[in-house]
Design a protein around this motif. Structure first.
Motif, mmCIF file in Angstrom:
data_model
loop_
_atom_site.group_PDB
_atom_site.id
_atom_site.type_symbol
_atom_site.label_atom_id
_atom_site.label_comp_id
_atom_site.label_asym_id
_atom_site.label_seq_id
_atom_site.Cartn_x
_atom_site.Cartn_y
_atom_site.Cartn_z
ATOM 1 N N THR A 20 0.912 -1.334 -0.004
ATOM 2 C CA THR A 20 -0.076 -0.065 -0.094
ATOM 3 C C THR A 20 0.749 1.161 0.044
ATOM 4 O OG1 THR A 20 -1.449 -1.175 1.377
ATOM 5 C CG2 THR A 20 -1.782 1.038 1.269
ATOM 6 N N ALA A 21 0.607 2.178 -0.919
ATOM 7 C CA ALA A 21 1.005 3.434 -1.031
ATOM 8 C C ALA A 21 0.381 4.518 -0.645
ATOM 9 C CB ALA A 21 1.831 3.406 -2.450
ATOM 10 N N VAL A 22 0.665 5.491 0.180
ATOM 11 C CA VAL A 22 -0.268 6.529 0.474
ATOM 12 C C VAL A 22 0.597 7.988 0.071
ATOM 13 C CG1 VAL A 22 -0.939 8.082 2.527
ATOM 14 C CG2 VAL A 22 -0.876 5.601 2.556
ATOM 15 N N ILE A 23 -0.135 8.745 -0.379
ATOM 16 C CA ILE A 23 0.453 9.822 -1.140
ATOM 17 C C ILE A 23 -0.551 11.109 -1.005
ATOM 18 C CG2 ILE A 23 0.986 11.079 -3.473
ATOM 19 C CD1 ILE A 23 0.900 8.478 -4.878
ATOM 20 N N TRP A 82 2.027 8.662 -11.880
ATOM 21 C CA TRP A 82 2.350 8.098 -10.769
ATOM 22 C C TRP A 82 1.836 6.735 -10.408
ATOM 23 C CZ3 TRP A 82 4.330 10.994 -5.783
ATOM 24 C CH2 TRP A 82 5.121 12.194 -6.335
ATOM 25 N N GLU A 83 0.501 6.665 -10.508
ATOM 26 C CA GLU A 83 -0.562 5.511 -9.990
ATOM 27 C C GLU A 83 -0.020 4.196 -10.727
ATOM 28 O OE1 GLU A 83 -4.807 5.623 -8.788
ATOM 29 O OE2 GLU A 83 -4.604 5.505 -11.055
ATOM 30 N N ALA A 84 0.151 4.570 -12.092
ATOM 31 C CA ALA A 84 0.513 3.432 -13.079
ATOM 32 C C ALA A 84 1.736 2.933 -12.549
ATOM 33 C CB ALA A 84 0.700 4.210 -14.308
ATOM 34 N N GLN A 85 2.988 3.701 -12.467
ATOM 35 C CA GLN A 85 4.198 3.002 -11.901
ATOM 36 C C GLN A 85 4.135 2.324 -10.564
ATOM 37 O OE1 GLN A 85 7.681 4.977 -12.296
ATOM 38 N NE2 GLN A 85 7.390 5.834 -14.031
ATOM 39 N N LEU A 86 3.317 2.813 -9.713
ATOM 40 C CA LEU A 86 3.573 2.232 -8.269
ATOM 41 C C LEU A 86 2.521 0.905 -8.526
ATOM 42 C CD1 LEU A 86 2.268 5.343 -6.267
ATOM 43 C CD2 LEU A 86 4.309 4.097 -5.894
ATOM 44 N N MET A 87 1.487 0.868 -9.475
ATOM 45 C CA MET A 87 0.665 -0.374 -9.640
ATOM 46 C C MET A 87 1.252 -1.313 -10.279
ATOM 47 S SD MET A 87 -3.473 0.832 -9.623
ATOM 48 C CE MET A 87 -4.273 1.158 -7.935
ATOM 49 N N ASP A 88 2.286 -1.084 -11.163
ATOM 50 C CA ASP A 88 3.181 -1.626 -12.101
ATOM 51 C C ASP A 88 4.239 -2.567 -11.257
ATOM 52 O OD1 ASP A 88 1.730 -1.423 -14.374
ATOM 53 O OD2 ASP A 88 3.223 -0.017 -15.266
ATOM 54 N N ARG A 89 4.518 -1.694 -10.049
ATOM 55 C CA ARG A 89 5.548 -2.495 -8.952
ATOM 56 C C ARG A 89 4.681 -3.333 -8.291
ATOM 57 N NH1 ARG A 89 8.412 -0.017 -12.362
ATOM 58 N NH2 ARG A 89 10.008 1.209 -11.960
ATOM 59 N N GLN A 90 4.803 -3.339 -6.987
ATOM 60 C CA GLN A 90 4.148 -4.196 -6.068
ATOM 61 C C GLN A 90 2.906 -3.534 -5.233
ATOM 62 O OE1 GLN A 90 7.512 -3.866 -4.036
ATOM 63 N NE2 GLN A 90 6.732 -3.552 -1.772
ATOM 64 N N PHE A 91 2.546 -2.293 -5.579
ATOM 65 C CA PHE A 91 1.500 -1.970 -4.983
ATOM 66 C C PHE A 91 0.144 -1.948 -5.348
ATOM 67 C CE2 PHE A 91 5.278 0.926 -3.926
ATOM 68 C CZ PHE A 91 5.423 0.741 -2.720
ATOM 69 N N ARG A 92 -0.532 -2.957 -4.504
ATOM 70 C CA ARG A 92 -1.863 -3.294 -5.089
ATOM 71 C C ARG A 92 -3.011 -2.165 -4.632
ATOM 72 N NH1 ARG A 92 -1.319 -8.676 -2.525
ATOM 73 N NH2 ARG A 92 -2.980 -7.771 -1.241
ATOM 74 N N HIS A 93 -2.401 -1.338 -3.538
ATOM 75 C CA HIS A 93 -3.368 -0.174 -2.931
ATOM 76 C C HIS A 93 -2.534 1.176 -3.123
ATOM 77 C CE1 HIS A 93 -6.075 -3.435 -1.525
ATOM 78 N NE2 HIS A 93 -4.852 -3.968 -1.157
ATOM 79 N N VAL A 94 -3.351 2.067 -3.599
ATOM 80 C CA VAL A 94 -2.994 3.375 -3.622
ATOM 81 C C VAL A 94 -3.958 4.224 -2.969
ATOM 82 C CG1 VAL A 94 -2.002 5.217 -4.667
ATOM 83 C CG2 VAL A 94 -1.434 3.146 -5.429
#
Length: 153
Positions: A20-23, A82-94
């Motif tokens: 999970t990433a928080v922005i 930003w969101e696409a890069q995060l979700m392409d990595r391991q983050f299932r939740h933003v």
């Protein structure tokens, strides 16, 4: 975990547990609403930091996404990248934390979860009241995080 060298080192060792990433979304205005946007930014930063403390080991708190309030379209396009890069990595939740109501109109354009809360005049509160109010806000948001995580199970 925060975007800081010591925490990133821990993140790299335990990255499989952090999904999970928080922005924080931080508006900036140099016009008549300068004080209002400063208050929104302050509130989103404090709230995000409190969330990170409570959910440490499960979330990565990224640096705030600062934008000029009058550049909505450009801001959305960049945030989607930003969101696409995060979700392409391991983050299932933003999760996006903001007090800027303008994001509510664009919520459907994001795959992540927008957490909009009206900013509170923290600068007018004594320290005890500020802590109490923020703890209450964080408790409520934690339930939302847990609910989102359970959807994945």
């Amino acid at each position: 975990m925060k975007w800081a060298p010591a925490d990133i080192e821990k993140f790299m060792k335990a990255s499989e547990y952090i999904d999970t990433a928080v922005i924080p979304l931080l508006p900036v205005s140099l016009g008549d609403d300068m004080k209002e946007t400063a208050s929104m930014t302050d509130f989103a930063n404090i709230l995000s930091s409190q969330l990170e403390r409570q959910l440490q080991g499960r979330i990565l708190l990224l640096p705030g996404y600062s934008y000029f309030k009058n550049t909505a379209q450009e801001s959305m396009a960049l945030l989607q990248k930003w969101e696409a890069q995060l979700m392409d990595r391991q983050f299932r939740h933003v999760f996006y934390v903001t007090s800027d109501i303008d994001w509510k109109q664009r919520d459907g354009q994001l795959k992540g979860t927008l957490l909009w809360l009206p900013s509170l005049p923290l600068h007018q509160m004594d320290e005890g009241s500020k802590v109490s109010v923020m703890e209450d806000q964080v408790r409520q948001l934690m339930n939302l995080f847990i609910s989102k995580w359970r959807e994945e199970e």
